[in-house]
Structures are given as C-alpha cells and as structure tokens.
Design an enzyme around this catalytic site. Structure first.
Site, mmCIF file in Angstrom:
data_model
loop_
_atom_site.group_PDB
_atom_site.id
_atom_site.type_symbol
_atom_site.label_atom_id
_atom_site.label_comp_id
_atom_site.label_asym_id
_atom_site.label_seq_id
_atom_site.Cartn_x
_atom_site.Cartn_y
_atom_site.Cartn_z
ATOM 1 C CE LYS A 27 -14.173 52.418 -13.798
ATOM 2 N NZ LYS A 27 -13.500 53.322 -12.818
ATOM 3 N NE ARG A 82 -11.130 47.487 -11.226
ATOM 4 C CZ ARG A 82 -12.241 48.224 -11.200
ATOM 5 N NH1 ARG A 82 -13.294 47.873 -11.879
ATOM 6 N NH2 ARG A 82 -12.263 49.308 -10.482
ATOM 7 N NE ARG A 113 -18.278 57.419 -5.526
ATOM 8 C CZ ARG A 113 -17.659 56.594 -6.347
ATOM 9 N NH1 ARG A 113 -18.066 56.483 -7.592
ATOM 10 N NH2 ARG A 113 -16.633 55.883 -5.939
ATOM 11 N NE ARG A 150 -17.938 52.373 -4.538
ATOM 12 C CZ ARG A 150 -17.422 52.424 -5.756
ATOM 13 N NH1 ARG A 150 -18.151 52.904 -6.743
ATOM 14 N NH2 ARG A 150 -16.202 52.008 -5.989
ATOM 15 N NE ARG A 173 -11.790 52.406 -5.218
ATOM 16 C CZ ARG A 173 -12.716 53.351 -4.953
ATOM 17 N NH1 ARG A 173 -12.860 53.822 -3.737
ATOM 18 N NH2 ARG A 173 -13.480 53.789 -5.918
HETATM 19 P P1 AP5 Z 1 -18.134 57.814 -11.316
HETATM 20 O O1 AP5 Z 1 -18.877 57.907 -12.587
HETATM 21 O O2 AP5 Z 1 -18.785 57.143 -10.161
HETATM 22 O O3 AP5 Z 1 -16.677 57.210 -11.587
HETATM 23 P P2 AP5 Z 1 -16.211 55.707 -11.737
HETATM 24 O O4 AP5 Z 1 -15.110 55.709 -12.736
HETATM 25 O O5 AP5 Z 1 -17.384 54.824 -11.999
HETATM 26 O O6 AP5 Z 1 -15.625 55.496 -10.287
HETATM 27 P P3 AP5 Z 1 -15.704 54.260 -9.292
HETATM 28 O O7 AP5 Z 1 -15.300 54.756 -7.961
HETATM 29 O O8 AP5 Z 1 -17.018 53.563 -9.411
HETATM 30 O O9 AP5 Z 1 -14.569 53.373 -9.913
HETATM 31 P P4 AP5 Z 1 -13.892 52.094 -9.367
HETATM 32 O O10 AP5 Z 1 -13.223 51.563 -10.547
HETATM 33 O O11 AP5 Z 1 -13.052 52.350 -8.182
HETATM 34 O O12 AP5 Z 1 -15.126 51.249 -8.785
HETATM 35 P P5 AP5 Z 1 -15.841 49.908 -9.277
HETATM 36 O O13 AP5 Z 1 -17.197 49.936 -8.726
HETATM 37 O O14 AP5 Z 1 -15.651 49.693 -10.712
HETATM 38 O O15 AP5 Z 1 -17.710 59.302 -10.891
HETATM 39 C C1 AP5 Z 1 -17.091 59.529 -9.645
HETATM 40 C C2 AP5 Z 1 -17.635 60.858 -9.057
HETATM 41 O O16 AP5 Z 1 -17.218 61.932 -9.881
HETATM 42 C C3 AP5 Z 1 -19.171 60.908 -9.015
HETATM 43 O O17 AP5 Z 1 -19.574 61.562 -7.854
HETATM 44 C C4 AP5 Z 1 -19.525 61.700 -10.275
HETATM 45 O O18 AP5 Z 1 -20.714 62.419 -10.116
HETATM 46 C C5 AP5 Z 1 -18.326 62.639 -10.436
HETATM 47 N N1 AP5 Z 1 -17.988 62.922 -11.838
HETATM 48 C C6 AP5 Z 1 -18.085 62.054 -12.890
HETATM 49 N N2 AP5 Z 1 -17.671 62.641 -14.028
HETATM 50 C C7 AP5 Z 1 -17.278 63.905 -13.673
HETATM 51 C C8 AP5 Z 1 -16.740 64.994 -14.432
HETATM 52 N N3 AP5 Z 1 -16.529 64.904 -15.752
HETATM 53 N N4 AP5 Z 1 -16.444 66.116 -13.748
HETATM 54 C C9 AP5 Z 1 -16.669 66.234 -12.408
HETATM 55 N N5 AP5 Z 1 -17.189 65.211 -11.644
HETATM 56 C C10 AP5 Z 1 -17.485 64.064 -12.281
HETATM 57 O O19 AP5 Z 1 -14.980 48.813 -8.504
HETATM 58 C C11 AP5 Z 1 -15.001 48.740 -7.093
HETATM 59 C C12 AP5 Z 1 -14.193 47.542 -6.615
HETATM 60 O O20 AP5 Z 1 -14.799 46.328 -7.070
HETATM 61 C C13 AP5 Z 1 -12.741 47.460 -7.113
HETATM 62 O O21 AP5 Z 1 -11.849 48.229 -6.319
HETATM 63 C C14 AP5 Z 1 -12.472 45.960 -6.980
HETATM 64 O O22 AP5 Z 1 -12.246 45.597 -5.629
HETATM 65 C C15 AP5 Z 1 -13.807 45.355 -7.403
HETATM 66 N N6 AP5 Z 1 -13.857 45.107 -8.864
HETATM 67 C C16 AP5 Z 1 -14.640 45.743 -9.772
HETATM 68 N N7 AP5 Z 1 -14.425 45.274 -10.998
HETATM 69 C C17 AP5 Z 1 -13.487 44.303 -10.876
HETATM 70 C C18 AP5 Z 1 -12.837 43.463 -11.804
HETATM 71 N N8 AP5 Z 1 -13.088 43.527 -13.136
HETATM 72 N N9 AP5 Z 1 -11.914 42.596 -11.330
HETATM 73 C C19 AP5 Z 1 -11.655 42.499 -10.019
HETATM 74 N N10 AP5 Z 1 -12.216 43.288 -9.093
HETATM 75 C C20 AP5 Z 1 -13.137 44.181 -9.515
HETATM 76 MG MG MG Z 2 -18.259 53.198 -10.991
#
Ligand code: AP5
Ligand code: MG
Length: 191
Positions: free
Chosen positions: A13, A88, A127, A133, A144
C-alpha cells in the site's frame, strides 16, 4: 480523486501510494504513519495508541476518523487524497462516507491489493531488518493478518456493492502493480 487502498500488512500500500502521489498530485494519508506520529509524543494518548499498534490491534474507529477528518479539512486535500490503510473496519467505512457526504465530497474508488500470506510475512520480516517498526515481528504480523482477515477484508464487499471496487494482483513486480493501478485509476477518474 479520492481513493481508498485496502490490503493486508506488507501488500505494498505504502509503496504504491508513494508512486501515485506523483501521478495524481494529491496527498498520501496513511493512518499507520499518523498513528506512529502520535505514538512518538509523550502523553497518555500516545501510550494508549502504542499499546494498540505495537500489539497489532486496531486503534479505535472514532479516534482514527477524527485524525483523518482533521487532515481532510486542510487545503492540500481539496482536490483529493489517497487513503492508505483507512478505512479498516465497516464502521470506519461508514464514518468516512458520512463525513464525505457532509462535506459534499465523494469517494471515487477502492483498490484492493491481493498478496498471499507467505509472501506478506517474508516481505515484512525483510523490511524489519532495515526499518525497525515495533510491529514488524513474527507474532505481531500474525495478529495483524488475523485482524485484516476478520475486520478489514469484509470492506471489499461494501465497496463492491457501491460499484467502486477494483482488485489488483499485488504479487507482481512493483512496476507491474503500478501499471495495473494506473489502468484502474483511469477507469474511475472523473474528467
Ligand atoms: P509496503 O508498501 O510497506 O506495504 P504496506 O501495505 O504499506 O504494509 P504495512 O506493513 O505498512 O501495512 P500495515 O497495514 O500493517 O501497516 P499500517 O502502517 O497501515 O511494502 C512492504 C514491504 O514489501 C516493503 O519492504 C516493500 O519494499 C516491499 N514490497 C512492496 N511491494 C512489493 C512488490 N510488489 N514485490 C516485492 N516487494 C514489495 O498500520 C500499522 C498499524 O497502525 C495497524 O496494525 C493498526 O494498529 C494501526 N492502524 C493503521 N490504520 C488504522 C486504522 N484505519 N484503524 C485502526 N488502526 C489503524
Ligand atoms: Mg504501509
């Protein structure tokens, strides 16, 4: 354009939103980044937020909506926004729809990124070696994923019923994923 990104942890994402920001010239609103910024402060709220995100649980719906609404009120969001990891839950999706309706705005599209679980785990563990993180460890990743499957995945039906859902194969190379996303964006862009 207003676009919601739905995808499990590690789906890409953040990676794809960074590219889309340049293409569409609209801001990237990552609720994960916003909550990690709150976590860095020294307050009762920040410790409470940390207790949720560091264990892989979701932060409360109304808190997240409040933070997003503040961002949406700024001038930079006038022409649209990319919502990364928000909504979410079904409650968040309804809160967003209500908020947009109140302000006379619409959501154009919901984009689902699909990636297999084994690949997600590998990506995040890789990562973890560079980013540090707090939620990128095996146990929290499992939680998650569980939270995604139970609370977030049902959103695809919600947006499909509104005719707004597009699904992209996130197992492909980042370039190919972006190409597919661009095609979806072109289908939903209002002229
Ligand atoms: P990356 O682009 O970082 O993936 P991502 O989908 O952004 O993954 P996240 O770990 O950030 O998702 P998340 O939903 O757990 O975290 P968030 O911060 O939203 O890619 C991942 C890796 O893969 C990278 O190293 C990248 O280089 C590699 N990659 C990317 N594309 C690739 C490809 N095509 N091929 C190979 N490699 C690739 O949320 C964190 C926490 O915050 C949640 O758990 C929750 O506690 C809280 N939170 C966030 N939003 C909410 C909400 N709306 N409501 C309540 N709690 C929330
Ligand atoms: Mg992310």
């Amino acid at each position: 354009m207003r676009l919601v990104f739905i995808g499990p942890p590690g789906a890409g994402k953040g990676t794809q939103c960074k590219r889309l920001v340049e293409l569409l010239n609209i801001p990237h609103l990552s609720t994960g980044e916003m909550l990690r910024a709150v976590k860095k402060q020294d307050s009762a709220l920040s410790r409470w937020v940390a207790s949720h995100i560091d264990s892989g649980k979701l932060a409360p719906d109304h808190l997240v909506m409040r933070i997003v609404a503040q961002k949406l009120a700024s001038d930079e969001c006038e022409n649209g926004a990319l919502f990364d990891g928000f909504p979410r839950t079904l409650i968040q999706a309804q809160l967003l729809d209500d908020h947009l309706a109140e302000t006379g705005l619409v959501l154009d599209m919901a984009l689902e990124l699909k990636v297999k679980e084994e690949e997600l785990i590998q990506r995040i563990l890789k990562r973890a070696q560079v980013d540090g993180r707090a939620d990128d460890n095996y146990e929290t990743i499992r939680e998650r994923l569980n939270v995604f499957n139970t609370q977030t995945a049902p959103l695809t039906e919600y947006y499909a019923s509104q005719g707004k859902l597009e699904t992209v194969d996130g197992m492909q190379s980042p370039d190919k994923v972006f190409e597919d996303i661009r095609a979806c964006v072109a289908r939903h862009q209002r002229t």
